[in-house]
Design a protein around this motif. Structure first.
Motif, PDB file in Angstrom:
ATOM      1  N   LEU A   1      41.333  35.177  25.269  1.00  0.00           N
ATOM      2  CA  LEU A   1      42.025  35.251  26.558  1.00  0.00           C
ATOM      3  C   LEU A   1      43.275  34.388  26.571  1.00  0.00           C
ATOM      4  CD1 LEU A   1      38.793  34.938  28.707  1.00  0.00           C
ATOM      5  CD2 LEU A   1      40.062  37.032  28.211  1.00  0.00           C
ATOM      6  N   PRO A   2      44.239  34.725  27.432  1.00  0.00           N
ATOM      7  CA  PRO A   2      45.461  33.911  27.536  1.00  0.00           C
ATOM      8  C   PRO A   2      45.148  32.471  27.923  1.00  0.00           C
ATOM      9  CG  PRO A   2      45.725  36.010  28.695  1.00  0.00           C
ATOM     10  CD  PRO A   2      44.277  35.901  28.330  1.00  0.00           C
TER      11      PRO A   2
ATOM     12  N   VAL B   1      37.261  39.888  29.829  1.00  0.00           N
ATOM     13  CA  VAL B   1      37.570  40.546  31.095  1.00  0.00           C
ATOM     14  C   VAL B   1      37.098  41.992  30.983  1.00  0.00           C
ATOM     15  CG1 VAL B   1      39.524  39.031  31.566  1.00  0.00           C
ATOM     16  CG2 VAL B   1      39.904  41.159  30.324  1.00  0.00           C
ATOM     17  N   PRO B   2      36.999  42.722  32.098  1.00  0.00           N
ATOM     18  CA  PRO B   2      36.440  44.073  32.028  1.00  0.00           C
ATOM     19  C   PRO B   2      37.103  44.992  31.003  1.00  0.00           C
ATOM     20  CG  PRO B   2      36.485  43.359  34.292  1.00  0.00           C
ATOM     21  CD  PRO B   2      37.178  42.283  33.499  1.00  0.00           C
ATOM     22  N   THR B   3      38.424  44.918  30.848  1.00  0.00           N
ATOM     23  CA  THR B   3      39.056  45.788  29.868  1.00  0.00           C
ATOM     24  C   THR B   3      38.606  45.457  28.447  1.00  0.00           C
ATOM     25  OG1 THR B   3      40.997  44.329  29.916  1.00  0.00           O
ATOM     26  CG2 THR B   3      41.105  46.329  31.231  1.00  0.00           C
ATOM     27  N   VAL B   4      38.355  44.180  28.181  1.00  0.00           N
ATOM     28  CA  VAL B   4      37.839  43.786  26.861  1.00  0.00           C
ATOM     29  C   VAL B   4      36.449  44.368  26.656  1.00  0.00           C
ATOM     30  CG1 VAL B   4      37.056  41.838  25.457  1.00  0.00           C
ATOM     31  CG2 VAL B   4      39.222  41.690  26.712  1.00  0.00           C
TER      32      VAL B   4
ATOM     33  N   GLY C   1      34.635  38.212  33.723  1.00  0.00           N
ATOM     34  CA  GLY C   1      35.247  37.709  34.935  1.00  0.00           C
ATOM     35  C   GLY C   1      36.696  38.136  35.036  1.00  0.00           C
ATOM     36  N   SER C   2      37.376  37.609  36.055  1.00  0.00           N
ATOM     37  CA  SER C   2      38.793  37.856  36.369  1.00  0.00           C
ATOM     38  C   SER C   2      39.034  39.182  37.076  1.00  0.00           C
ATOM     39  CB  SER C   2      39.687  37.757  35.125  1.00  0.00           C
ATOM     40  OG  SER C   2      39.623  36.458  34.577  1.00  0.00           O
ATOM     41  N   ALA C   3      38.077  40.089  37.052  1.00  0.00           N
ATOM     42  CA  ALA C   3      38.135  41.359  37.780  1.00  0.00           C
ATOM     43  C   ALA C   3      36.724  41.917  37.790  1.00  0.00           C
ATOM     44  CB  ALA C   3      39.111  42.329  37.127  1.00  0.00           C
ATOM     45  N   GLY C   4      36.490  42.910  38.658  1.00  0.00           N
ATOM     46  CA  GLY C   4      35.167  43.497  38.745  1.00  0.00           C
ATOM     47  C   GLY C   4      34.817  44.326  37.518  1.00  0.00           C
ATOM     48  N   LEU C   5      33.587  44.176  37.039  1.00  0.00           N
ATOM     49  CA  LEU C   5      33.115  44.946  35.896  1.00  0.00           C
ATOM     50  C   LEU C   5      32.473  46.237  36.398  1.00  0.00           C
ATOM     51  CD1 LEU C   5      32.638  44.787  32.733  1.00  0.00           C
ATOM     52  CD2 LEU C   5      30.305  44.085  33.323  1.00  0.00           C
TER      53      LEU C   5
ATOM     54  N   LEU D   1      45.160  39.894  32.334  1.00  0.00           N
ATOM     55  CA  LEU D   1      43.725  39.674  32.445  1.00  0.00           C
ATOM     56  C   LEU D   1      42.974  40.925  32.889  1.00  0.00           C
ATOM     57  CD1 LEU D   1      43.401  36.090  33.922  1.00  0.00           C
ATOM     58  CD2 LEU D   1      42.944  36.861  31.603  1.00  0.00           C
ATOM     59  N   GLY D   2      43.689  42.053  32.965  1.00  0.00           N
ATOM     60  CA  GLY D   2      43.017  43.307  33.231  1.00  0.00           C
ATOM     61  C   GLY D   2      42.921  43.708  34.687  1.00  0.00           C
ATOM     62  N   LYS D   3      43.470  42.915  35.609  1.00  0.00           N
ATOM     63  CA  LYS D   3      43.422  43.297  37.013  1.00  0.00           C
ATOM     64  C   LYS D   3      44.436  44.401  37.283  1.00  0.00           C
ATOM     65  CE  LYS D   3      41.993  38.763  38.769  1.00  0.00           C
ATOM     66  NZ  LYS D   3      42.328  37.654  39.684  1.00  0.00           N
ATOM     67  N   VAL D   4      44.013  45.402  38.037  1.00  0.00           N
ATOM     68  CA  VAL D   4      44.932  46.476  38.409  1.00  0.00           C
ATOM     69  C   VAL D   4      45.972  45.932  39.387  1.00  0.00           C
ATOM     70  CG1 VAL D   4      45.143  48.725  39.509  1.00  0.00           C
ATOM     71  CG2 VAL D   4      43.194  48.249  38.044  1.00  0.00           C
ATOM     72  N   GLN D   5      47.230  46.219  39.119  1.00  0.00           N
ATOM     73  CA  GLN D   5      48.320  45.781  39.997  1.00  0.00           C
ATOM     74  C   GLN D   5      48.545  46.855  41.067  1.00  0.00           C
ATOM     75  OE1 GLN D   5      50.996  45.079  36.537  1.00  0.00           O
ATOM     76  NE2 GLN D   5      51.307  43.060  37.461  1.00  0.00           N
ATOM     77  N   LYS D   6      47.783  46.782  42.128  1.00  0.00           N
ATOM     78  CA  LYS D   6      47.825  47.832  43.137  1.00  0.00           C
ATOM     79  C   LYS D   6      49.160  47.883  43.869  1.00  0.00           C
ATOM     80  CE  LYS D   6      42.900  48.455  43.853  1.00  0.00           C
ATOM     81  NZ  LYS D   6      41.813  48.607  44.841  1.00  0.00           N
TER      82      LYS D   6
END
Length: 466
Positions: free
Chosen positions: A177-178, A221-224, A247-251, A456-461
Motif C-alpha cells: 500500500l502507499p 484494499v478491495p481492489t487488491v 480496509g479503505s473502502a467497502g469490500l 487506495l481503490g475508493k471510487v471517485q464519485k
C-alpha cells in the motif's frame, strides 16, 4: 513507552526487520540510519517526506519521529499544484528524499536520506501530545487539509488493533500500500515498529507478490483482494496466513465469499478515517460478516445521528451519520480552525460524514459518504451501498457505483454506473427491483468500461456525472 517501542526496545531482534521490494534492513541499522536523519532535523516543527515505497521513506519517517518532528508525507505522484499547497500550508523547511532527488525550485531544500549514514545519538522520547504526522486529506471542496495526528493517537490506535487482531512480534506483515495514508503508513509501517514483528512491503500489491511473501498478516484494499481472488493459485497460497485484513473502502460480499472459498479465510474488515485512525473492526477471535466492519475498538465510542443531531436507533436498518469519540482522534486541521470546528459537535464528537447502520448487537455497516451515498428520492432515504451490493450480486457485474442525480419530481434519482458483461441496463434495473424495495431500483444505468478510483481503490464519485 516509546511510540516505536518494538524497534527501540530490541533493535537487533530481526536481521530482516524491514524489507521493501528486494532490499532489507535490520532493526539496528534502521535505528542508526534514522538517528542520523534525526540529527539533521534540529528543532524543525515539521518536515516533508517524499513518500515513495522505499527503505528511504521508512528511515525518513522514523528519523522524524525520533526527533519529535511532525512528518508530512508527500505523495510521489502529486501534481505541482497539490505539492505546492502541501509545502506552503505545512510550512516545512525541508524535504527528506533519497539522495539524487531533483530539487523543486518552488519547494523546500532537499535533505538527502543516505542509507550509508549512521548515528548513535540518543534522543529522549517526545511528549505524547506532540504531533507525529500531518496527513493531507481531500474533501469534496477546496484544497486538501492537513490533519494533525498526535503521537498518543497513533499509539492508542495500534495498541487497540493489537488487541483486536492478536497482532504480536511473531507476525510478518505483508502489504503493498502507499506510504502516505493511514493504511499503508500508520498501520503498515508504524504498526510493526511499535508492536514488534517484521514488515515486507512488496512495492506493488500484485497477487503473485503477495503469494510469494509467506506472511502471517496481510493488508489490502478491495481492489487488491479482488485481484487476488481472480488468481486462484495466488489466493490458495495465502491459506497459511493467520489473518487477511481489508480496509479503505467497502469490500463487496462476492469478493469476501470468493476469498473464503479459495483461502479458507473470512477476511477481517475495519473502518477508519485519516482524522480518526481506525475506530471499528471485526476481531481475530470473533465472527466476521460480509459487508460489516464489526464493533468499536477498545476505548472508542460511536453513535448515529440524523440531520437534526437526534440519535438514530440501532435497529440495523435506520441510516444516520456516524459520529466517533476516542483516543485516536486527530488534534485538528492545520491552519483551519473553521474546518476543525465544523468537524465536531459541541460535546466533542467527530462528524465522520459517513452514513452507517448499527444493528441491535452492535455490528456496524458503512453505507458511504453522506454527501454522495445518501440519496433522498421521493421522500425516501436510500443508501447507495445497498443498491451497489444488489448490482454486484448479478453474475455479469464486476463493478458498480451508485449516486443520486437531479430529478424534477423526486428531487434525486438513483443512478448507477456499472462495469458488466452480457447484460443490459434494463435487465439490471429489473434485477435490483426483484431484490430490494422498488423505490431503491436504479432509474438509470450507465454501462462503462471502468470506474475512476483513488490509489487506495475508493471510487471517485465526484467524477461520475448523470
Amino acid at each position: 513507552m516509546s511510540l516505536l517501542s518494538g524497534l527501540t526496545r530490541s533493535p537487533d531482534a530481526h536481521p530482516d526487520l524491514v524489507r521493501v521490494g528486494d532490499r532489507t534492513m535490520s532493526g539496528e541499522t534502521l535505528l542508526r540510519c534514522a538517528t542520523a536523519v534525526a540529527d539533521r532535523l534540529a528543532g524543525a516543527p515539521r518536515v516533508a517526506v517524499e513518500a515513495t515505497a522505499s527503505l528511504e521513506t521508512v528511515v525518513a519517517v522514523v528519523g522524524g519521529l525520533l526527533a519529535g518532528v511532525a512528518v508530512v508525507p508527500v505523495p510521489p505522484d502529486s501534481g505541482p499544484r497539490e505539492r505546492a499547497h502541501i509545502y506552503r500550508d505545512s510550512g516545512v523547511p525541508a524535504l527528506l528524499a533519497p539522495a539524487g532527488t531533483p530539487v523543486d525550485p518552488d519547494g523546500p531544500p532537499v535533505v538527502p536520506v543516505d542509507l550509508a549514514d549512521r548515528s548513535d545519538t540518543t534522543y529522549p522520547e517526545p511528549d505524547d501530545d506532540r504531533p507525529a504526522l500531518v496527513l493531507y486529506t481531500s474533501g469534496t471542496t477546496g484544497a486538501p487539509k492537513g490533519a494533525v495526528i498526535g503521537r498518543s493517537a497513533v499509539a492508542a490506535c495500534l495498541d487497540a488493533l493489537a488487541d483486536a487482531w492478536a497482532w504480536t512480534p511473531d507476525d510478518l506483515l505483508v502489504h503493498g500500500l502507499p506510504l502516505f495514508h493511514v493504511h499503508g503508513l500508520v498501520l503498515g509501517v508504524l504498526g510493526p515498529l511499535r508492536l514488534g514483528g517484521r514488515l515486507h512491503h512488496v512495492q506493488r500489491p500484485d497477487p503473485v507478490r503477495y503469494a510469494g511473501a509467506g506472511g502471517s498478516l496481510y493488508f489490502g484494499v478491495p481492489t487488491v483482494w479482488q485481484r487476488v481472488g481472480a488468481n486462484p493459485a495466488a489466493a490458495r497460497a495465502l491459506r497459511g496466513a493467520r489473518l487477511l485484513v481489508s480496509g479503505s473502502a467497502g469490500l463487496p460480499a462476492a469478493v469476501f465469499d470468493q476469498l473464503h472459498a479459495l483461502t479458507s479465510h473470512r477476511i477481517v474488515e475495519r473502518y477508519g478515517m485519516t482524522e480518526t485512525l481506525i475506530t471499528v473492526s471485526t476481531r481475530a477471535d470473533g465472527p466476521r460478516r460480509p459487508g460489516t466492519v464489526g464493533h468499536p475498538l477498545r476505548d472508542v465510542r460511536t453513535r448515529l445521528v440524523d440531520e437534526t443531531g437526534a440519535d438514530v436507533p440501532a435497529d440495523g436498518s435506520s441510516l444516520g451519520e456516524l459520529l466517533v469519540s476516542g483516543p485516536g482522534l486527530f488534534q485538528g486541521y492545520l491552519n483551519r480552525p473553521d474546518a476543525d470546528a465544523a468537524s465536531r459537535t459541541a460535546d466533542g464528537w467527530f462528524r465522520t460524514g459517513d452514513v452507517a447502520t448499527v444493528d441491535p448487537d452492535g455490528w456496524h455497516r458503512i453505507v458511504g459518504r453522506a454527501s454522495t451515498d445518501l440519496i433522498k428520492s421521493g421522500g425516501y432515504r436510500i443508501g447507495a451501498g445497498e443498491v451497489e451490493d444488489a448490482l454486484l450480486a448479478h453474475p455479469g457485474v464486476t463493478e458498480a457505483a451508485v449516486v443520486g442525480t437531479p430529478h424534477p419530481d423526486l428531487g434525486q434519482q438513483v443512478t448507477a454506473y456499472v462495469v458488466a458483461d452480457g447484460v443490459t441496463g434494463a435487465e439490471l434495473i429489473d434485477f435490483v427491483a426483484r431484490q430490494l424495495a422498488v423505490h431503491k431500483r436504479p432509474r438509470q444505468v450507465h454501462l462503462v468500461d471502468g470506474l475512476p478510483r483513488t490509489p487506495l481503490g475508493k471510487v471517485q464519485k465526484s467524477r461520475l456525472t448523470g
